[in-house]
Write an enzyme that holds these catalytic residues in place. Structure first.
Site, PDB file in Angstrom:
ATOM      1  N   GLY B  71       0.801  -1.221   0.000  1.00  0.00           N
ATOM      2  CA  GLY B  71       0.000   0.000   0.000  1.00  0.00           C
ATOM      3  C   GLY B  71       0.829   1.263   0.000  1.00  0.00           C
ATOM      4  O   GLY B  71       0.276   2.362   0.029  1.00  0.00           O
ATOM      5  N   GLN B  72       2.146   1.104  -0.044  1.00  0.00           N
ATOM      6  CA  GLN B  72       2.988   2.299  -0.027  1.00  0.00           C
ATOM      7  C   GLN B  72       2.784   3.109  -1.297  1.00  0.00           C
ATOM      8  O   GLN B  72       2.586   2.547  -2.368  1.00  0.00           O
ATOM      9  CB  GLN B  72       4.456   1.905   0.093  1.00  0.00           C
ATOM     10  CG  GLN B  72       4.798   1.350   1.456  1.00  0.00           C
ATOM     11  CD  GLN B  72       6.213   0.833   1.527  1.00  0.00           C
ATOM     12  OE1 GLN B  72       7.105   1.402   0.942  1.00  0.00           O
ATOM     13  NE2 GLN B  72       6.387  -0.268   2.220  1.00  0.00           N
ATOM     14  N   GLY B  73       2.874   4.391  -1.147  1.00  0.00           N
ATOM     15  CA  GLY B  73       2.595   5.317  -2.245  1.00  0.00           C
ATOM     16  C   GLY B  73       3.243   4.923  -3.557  1.00  0.00           C
ATOM     17  O   GLY B  73       2.598   4.909  -4.598  1.00  0.00           O
TER      18      GLY B  73
END
Lengths: 590, 187
Positions: B71-73
């Site tokens: 889910g990291q940018g």
């Protein structure tokens, strides 16, 4: 290359905040009164969640607090004793976990917090005291001179331009009866002269890593810049400036090479390098700086004359942008993962403009004037923008992952005014017919007009001479009596108030022995004062003389009243005013 | 599908296969939720996911293949590569992270607008995770903030969960199983 770009309506529409920012949080009543220098974002608990650290100025005299926000919740509050001037976080040791310390600059002290607990208080080295001042106070202590002499001597020293200690300055201000008590109270404590921190920055010591040990850089009121050792809190180096520093921009490593760009109160920007003792003058601004940011090799300065200016580090001006309102705050945007670098400028018209080089790429509208801004990682979000408003509100915006800023000049292309049609009046058939007639009868038209013009001149000259002979005009043309007269009538009747304004228009000669009198039909009007003596008229002032006029007729007839200004002993009036009286309302008998 | 497979399926020995995509912001608990659904012996320690991971778990009637996305940018752009092949979506929300709720909403909106998702009636299961935390929002509040009431063209369900204890997970997965089964049957 200097370019002045005006923001036209079209260009602003092109760069409006079209969904580039997500409004994460807005609290209009957060009661945070602070500036950009007193806001910082840091992972102070070493848990990957960046906290917002704000030194709140409170009301300016009390309720000064160091506040820490985790997300939108206030997690910690520490009371500050004095007004904070800056907040910075820095790693002071190699201990694991890597928790940075929070440094709050306030007065002559630097308060260092670790794990949000007070840890250390650094005091700036005190300044040298004038030996004469020291000597005078010593004499008072030994009771060799009295307070009156002390005051005289201190005042003498101040008049010579010596910088005195706070105690002496306070002593000079006191009333005579308080002097003795004040001197007795303080004469046994040693004299001290302290300076105040005005600006604060941090600089990595020997490694350029994110969590490397940093030195603190302090600018002081005594026109010096100190670099502090992070572990021992000793002064590593002291550098002198020609003026009081207000904004610091630090880059480089202390052990290798560093540059400190300093904006000073005298409107100049200076450069400090490793190994130098004195500042090198760099840029002279034509207005006071309100913000200083570094963009790669360039310096971007916001000035009080509503301009944003860019200079090279050598001091060469690259560009100037005129802003639509005055700057309240500036902040550097460095979005590393996108490689986006820009400067944010908060304006007093409730907008935040983002400039990439000299191009306006985005405008954020806010509900209130933004006074403090910080862009960086907040919580777990890399591109967060924290703003505090003038009314004490807190706004958090997050840059969208998909947002792209177009790096083009929004004001490119032909100016908008080029498309506006000129308002040229249309010509009708009447005009064309008129021209035809002019062409055919040009000679007779010319003769006729000239003839009429001669007659007009003659009539005008006759009337003028007549007016001069009877002194009928209200402005005196006589050089020996330069006067101006005006009269007005007020009221609806039957009693009117007549005000005569008389002014001497000469430069330096006063007028004497004048009087005002009236000519009127005594069957219609009754003037209370028919003769008003005029006092000496000072040149330039307008004098008002009033009298009441009663209308005697109830048939609705009005007439004119003449006002004469005469010299005593001469029967020809100097100037005259004619007042046509209004029709009087009939007396209502109740 | 071979004849043997079909036979086994008819006899109820082999379960139908469903592919689900697990998305959500970083640190919302996607990997922890999947870890809890996995059989006891396959459970691992949870670290931040890099790129994506493929996990397999079973319910009574279905065999799930879950794509556990990071889910990291910087990895969020990978999500859309899996939209085409997924049958269902699990969207995990950190209900204690009020600040990033707008980011979650933004990501959800982009997801729903994506051409691969827009026309398919993929069911979406929302987990309002971390309900055990003190400052967590309720699932109703979460759905309000995400604007879920505007989602009208597909089946969705939100349930509060605690991925560490496993509370609320079973309820959500039961709903998803039901939805997927009716979809797979309809095919």
């Amino acid at each position: 290359m200097t370019s002045q770009s005006t923001t036209s309506k079209d260009s602003i529409d092109a760069t409006r905040d079209d969904g580039k920012w997500l409004s994460a949080f807005y609290d209009p009543v957060a009661s945070l009164y602070t500036f950009s220098q007193c806001i910082t974002l840091s992972d102070i608990n070493a848990d990957g969640d960046n906290k917002l650290i704000i030194a709140d100025l409170g009301t300016g005299s009390y309720q000064m607090k160091l506040k820490v926000y985790k997300g939108t919740n206030l997690v910690s509050e520490n009371t500050l004793i004095d007004l904070p001037t800056g907040v910075a976080t820095f790693y002071m040791d190699q201990n694991e976990p890597r928790t940075p310390a929070v440094a709050v600059a306030s007065g002559p002290y630097m308060y260092v917090y670790k794990n949000l607990r007070p840890y250390f208080k650094f005091t700036l080295p005190s300044l040298e005291i004038n030996p004469l001042e020291q000597d005078v106070w010593n004499q008072v202590r030994d009771e060799r001179i009295d307070v009156g002499v002390l005051r005289e001597m201190l005042e003498g020293m101040r008049a010579e331009g010596t910088s005195l200690t706070v105690r002496s300055l306070r002593f000079i201000q006191l009333q005579a009866e308080d002097l003795e008590a004040f001197a007795n109270q303080y004469k046994h404590t040693p004299l001290k002269k302290q300076t105040v921190i005005t600006s604060l920055g941090t600089m990595k010591k020997s490694l350029a890593e994110e969590d490397a040990i940093s030195c603190l850089v302090l600018g002081t009121e005594s026109k010096q810049v100190y670099i502090l050792d992070p572990e021992a809190f000793t002064v590593l180096s002291t550098m002198n400036l020609p003026s009081v520093p207000v904004f610091l921009n630090v880059s480089g490593l202390y052990d290798v090479e560093f540059r400190i760009i300093v904006a000073c109160r005298n409107g100049n920007i200076y450069m400090l390098k490793r190994g130098t003792k004195n500042a090198r003058s760099c840029i002279e601004l034509n207005s006071q700086p309100v913000g200083l940011e570094r963009m790669g090799k360039n310096i971007v300065v916001g000035c009080m004359d509503e301009t944003l200016q860019c200079y090279t580090t050598k001091g060469k001006k690259l560009w100037t942008i005129k802003l639509p309102a005055s700057i309240t705050s500036m902040e550097n945007v460095d979005h590393k993962s996108k490689g986006f670098k820009a400067v944010m400028v908060a304006l007093s018209n409730c907008e935040v403009h983002i400039y990439k080089d000299k191009y306006l790429v985005n405008i954020i509208k806010t509900e209130d004037i933004v006074t403090g801004m910080k862009f960086g990682r907040f919580g777990r979000e890399d591109a967060s923008l924290i703003m505090t408003t003038k009314g004490g509100g807190l706004i958090v915006k997050i840059l969208k992952r998909t947002a792209v800023f177009e790096e083009k000049d929004a004001t490119a292309g032909p100016p908008v005014s080029q498309n506006i049609k000129l308002n040229v009046p249309k010509k009708t058939k009447l005009f064309v017919d008129q021209t035809m007639r002019e062409r055919e009868h040009c000679v007779s038209m010319h003769r006729m007009f000239q003839h009429d013009l001669y007659r007009l001149r003659l009539d005008a000259a006759r009337s003028y001479v007549k007016a001069l002979e009877t002194s009928m005009n209200p402005v005196s043309t006589n050089t020996t009596e330069p006067l101006k007269l005006s009269a007005q009538v007020q009221g609806i009747g039957p009693t009117f108030k007549l005000t005569v304004n008389l002014q001497n228009t000469s430069i330096s000669t006063a007028s004497f022995n004048l009087l005002i009198t009236f000519q009127f039909d005594d069957r219609l009007y009754n003037i209370h004062k028919t003769y008003i003596p005029v006092p000496m008229l000072v040149p330039g002032l307008s004098y008002a003389f009033e009298t009441f006029v009663d209308c005697l007729s109830d048939k609705g007839i009005s007439d004119t009243i003449k006002v004469f200004v005469l010299r005593q002993g001469r029967s020809v009036p100097i100037i005259t005013a004619m007042i046509s009286m209004p029709v009087s309302e009939t007396m209502v008998v109740v | 599908m071979g004849f043997l497979d079909r036979l086994a399926q008819m006899l109820g020995l082999k379960k139908k296969d469903a592919k689900v995509l697990v998305v959500g912001l970083d640190n919302s608990g996607k990997s922890t939720i999947l870890n809890h659904l996995k059989p006891e012996e396959a459970k691992t320690d949870i670290v931040a996911t890099v790129g994506f991971k493929q996990e397999v778990f079973q319910t009574k009637t279905l065999q799930f293949t879950a794509f556990d996305m990071s889910g990291q940018g910087r990895y969020r752009s990978l999500w859309e590569h899996y939209y085409k092949e997924c049958n269902g979506i699990i969207f995990v929300i950190d209900s204690s992270d009020k600040l990033r709720m707008v980011v979650a909403k933004d990501e959800l909106d982009t997801l729903l607008q994506h051409p691969d998702i827009k026309d398919k009636r993929t069911p979406i299961l929302f987990f309002a995770n971390k309900m055990d935390l003190r400052d967590a929002l309720s699932s109703v509040k979460c759905s309000q903030l995400l604007g879920l009431d505007m989602v009208k063209d597909r089946a969705w369900h939100i349930c509060a969960s605690n991925a560490i204890s496993g509370e609320g997970l079973a309820e959500g997965i039961d709903w998803l199983t039901e939805q997927l089964q009716s979809m797979l049957k309809g095919k």
